[in-house]
Write a protein that holds these residues in place. Structure first.
Motif, short mmCIF file in Angstrom:
data_model
loop_
_atom_site.label_atom_id
_atom_site.label_comp_id
_atom_site.label_asym_id
_atom_site.label_seq_id
_atom_site.Cartn_x
_atom_site.Cartn_y
_atom_site.Cartn_z
N MET A 48 1.18 -0.75 -0.23
CA MET A 48 0.06 -0.09 0.07
C MET A 48 0.98 1.46 -0.03
O MET A 48 0.86 1.91 -1.22
CB MET A 48 -0.85 -0.34 1.15
N ARG A 101 1.11 4.85 -3.08
CA ARG A 101 1.36 5.78 -2.10
C ARG A 101 2.35 6.78 -2.65
O ARG A 101 1.69 7.82 -3.47
CB ARG A 101 1.62 6.28 -0.39
N ASN A 128 -6.15 8.90 0.51
CA ASN A 128 -6.44 7.85 0.40
C ASN A 128 -6.37 6.85 1.91
O ASN A 128 -5.31 6.91 2.84
CB ASN A 128 -6.29 7.18 -0.50
N MET A 178 -7.84 1.76 0.57
CA MET A 178 -6.44 0.93 0.35
C MET A 178 -6.00 -0.34 0.13
O MET A 178 -6.03 -1.60 -0.49
CB MET A 178 -4.99 2.05 0.43
N ILE A 201 -4.21 -0.92 -7.22
CA ILE A 201 -4.54 -0.39 -5.58
C ILE A 201 -4.97 1.54 -6.60
O ILE A 201 -5.61 2.32 -6.67
CB ILE A 201 -3.09 -0.23 -4.13
N CYS A 213 -7.94 3.41 -6.46
CA CYS A 213 -7.91 5.03 -6.06
C CYS A 213 -8.05 6.35 -6.58
O CYS A 213 -8.48 7.33 -6.53
CB CYS A 213 -6.52 5.36 -4.96
#
Length: 109
Positions: free
Chosen positions: A8, A12, A23, A28, A78, A82
């Motif tokens: 994760m 990011r 987020n 996530m 992810i 997002c």
């Protein structure tokens, strides 16, 4: 060993959210679990030795269940989710590109 939190955090970096302000980890992690589940469907060989084991959602502290070379695939998944959730009017082409990266990173595309 990499954890789901590490994956994760990798995602990011691409969405410019190192401070975790755009987020939540909860969202996530849902996206990460979806990505892992999809990866196991698309590449059942990644679940070697566990074919009869049903996938269960992982926590942020869980060990990343795939070989480490698949970290970018899940991070890309992810990021795509997002960005799509972040912008209801997301450019369709950008979402398609993100999914293509995921598929290519899995070695399927």
């Amino acid at each position: 060993m990499a954890t789901m939190q590490n994956i994760m955090d990798l995602a990011r970096l691409d969405i410019n959210d190192a401070n975790k302000t755009r987020n939540t980890d909860v969202n996530m992690l849902k996206f990460a679990n979806d990505g892992v589940a999809k990866a196991l469907v698309m590449r059942p060989d990644l679940n070697w030795g566990s074919y009869n084991t049903t996938f269960a959602d992982l926590t942020t502290a869980s060990t990343f269940p795939l070989p480490l070379e698949y970290r970018p695939a899940i991070a890309n998944y992810i990021v795509t989710r997002c960005e799509s959730a972040d912008d209801p009017f997301a450019v369709e082409q950008r979402a398609i590109q993100g999914l293509k990266l995921f598929i290519n990173d899995l070695g399927v595309g």
